[in-house]
Design a protein around this motif. Structure first.
Motif, mmCIF file in Angstrom:
data_model
loop_
_atom_site.group_PDB
_atom_site.id
_atom_site.type_symbol
_atom_site.label_atom_id
_atom_site.label_comp_id
_atom_site.label_asym_id
_atom_site.label_seq_id
_atom_site.Cartn_x
_atom_site.Cartn_y
_atom_site.Cartn_z
ATOM 1 N N PHE A 29 0.841 -1.202 0.000
ATOM 2 C CA PHE A 29 0.000 0.000 0.000
ATOM 3 C C PHE A 29 0.874 1.249 0.000
ATOM 4 N N GLU A 32 2.022 2.284 -3.208
ATOM 5 C CA GLU A 32 0.903 2.678 -4.074
ATOM 6 C C GLU A 32 0.376 1.546 -4.958
ATOM 7 N N TYR A 50 -9.043 -4.815 1.017
ATOM 8 C CA TYR A 50 -9.684 -3.504 1.232
ATOM 9 C C TYR A 50 -9.822 -3.174 2.720
ATOM 10 N N TYR A 53 -6.425 -2.199 3.868
ATOM 11 C CA TYR A 53 -6.088 -0.890 3.293
ATOM 12 C C TYR A 53 -6.735 0.227 4.120
ATOM 13 N N ALA A 54 -7.999 0.040 4.474
ATOM 14 C CA ALA A 54 -8.696 1.052 5.281
ATOM 15 C C ALA A 54 -8.024 1.201 6.643
ATOM 16 N N TRP A 56 -4.899 0.469 7.357
ATOM 17 C CA TRP A 56 -3.580 1.053 7.106
ATOM 18 C C TRP A 56 -3.681 2.564 6.893
ATOM 19 N N ARG A 57 -4.684 3.007 6.144
ATOM 20 C CA ARG A 57 -4.845 4.453 5.890
ATOM 21 C C ARG A 57 -5.127 5.205 7.182
ATOM 22 N N ARG A 58 -5.897 4.590 8.089
ATOM 23 C CA ARG A 58 -6.234 5.257 9.354
ATOM 24 C C ARG A 58 -5.097 5.212 10.366
ATOM 25 N N GLY A 60 -1.777 3.375 9.802
ATOM 26 C CA GLY A 60 -0.468 2.917 9.355
ATOM 27 C C GLY A 60 -0.261 1.437 9.635
#
Length: 152
Positions: A29, A32, A50, A53-54, A56-58, A60
């Protein structure tokens, strides 16, 4: 092994392996790579990719750390043995005139004997895990239609 013991759950080795896969996903991720491609490359489901990913985005990489062992078990092995003995006695021995075990009756027995709350569905899962499938009855869901009659 998915369910390594009678109570279910993952072994420490399997949790560590899965955590390594989540960390590989985090690295991808960060590079990219889109979740669908991460799923293909790591051999995981797109849904997992997914979800990770969510997370990880929130939070790390730290958000993908294993939460540790979890057991959904509510009864100890000793209590399970006592429950099975009570079930073997039959429902009539526990006050039900028709002598049939239902998920609700087993839940009531568990609450009375062990002060532990189970839903009917939870009881069904528990009894299935104990090998009691087909030895008890779940209540019939009513659809409002009588068997053999159409909706005309």
């Amino acid at each position: 092994m998915r369910y390594s013991d009678r109570g279910g759950g993952l072994s420490a080795e399997e949790r560590a392996r899965r955590e390594r896969v989540r960390f590989q996903a985090a690295d991808m991720f960060a590079g990219e790579i889109a979740p669908p491609r991460v799923a293909r490359l790591l051999g995981i489901t797109r849904k997992s990719a997914y979800e990770w990913y969510a997370l990880w985005r929130r939070g790390g990489r730290a958000a993908l750390v294993s939460k540790g062992a979890h057991s959904g078990r509510k009864l100890t092995d000793e209590q399970l043995a006592r429950l099975e003995a009570a079930l073997e006695e039959g429902a009539a021995a526990h006050g039900w005139d028709d002598g049939r075990w239902t998920a609700e009756r087993v839940a009531a027995l568990i609450a009375e004997r062990f002060q532990v709350s189970y839903t009917a569905r939870g009881v069904a899962y528990l009894l299935d895990r104990l090998g009691w499938t087909g030895r008890f009855r779940l209540p019939v869901r009513r659809t409002g239609r009588q068997p053999g009659r159409g909706t005309a």
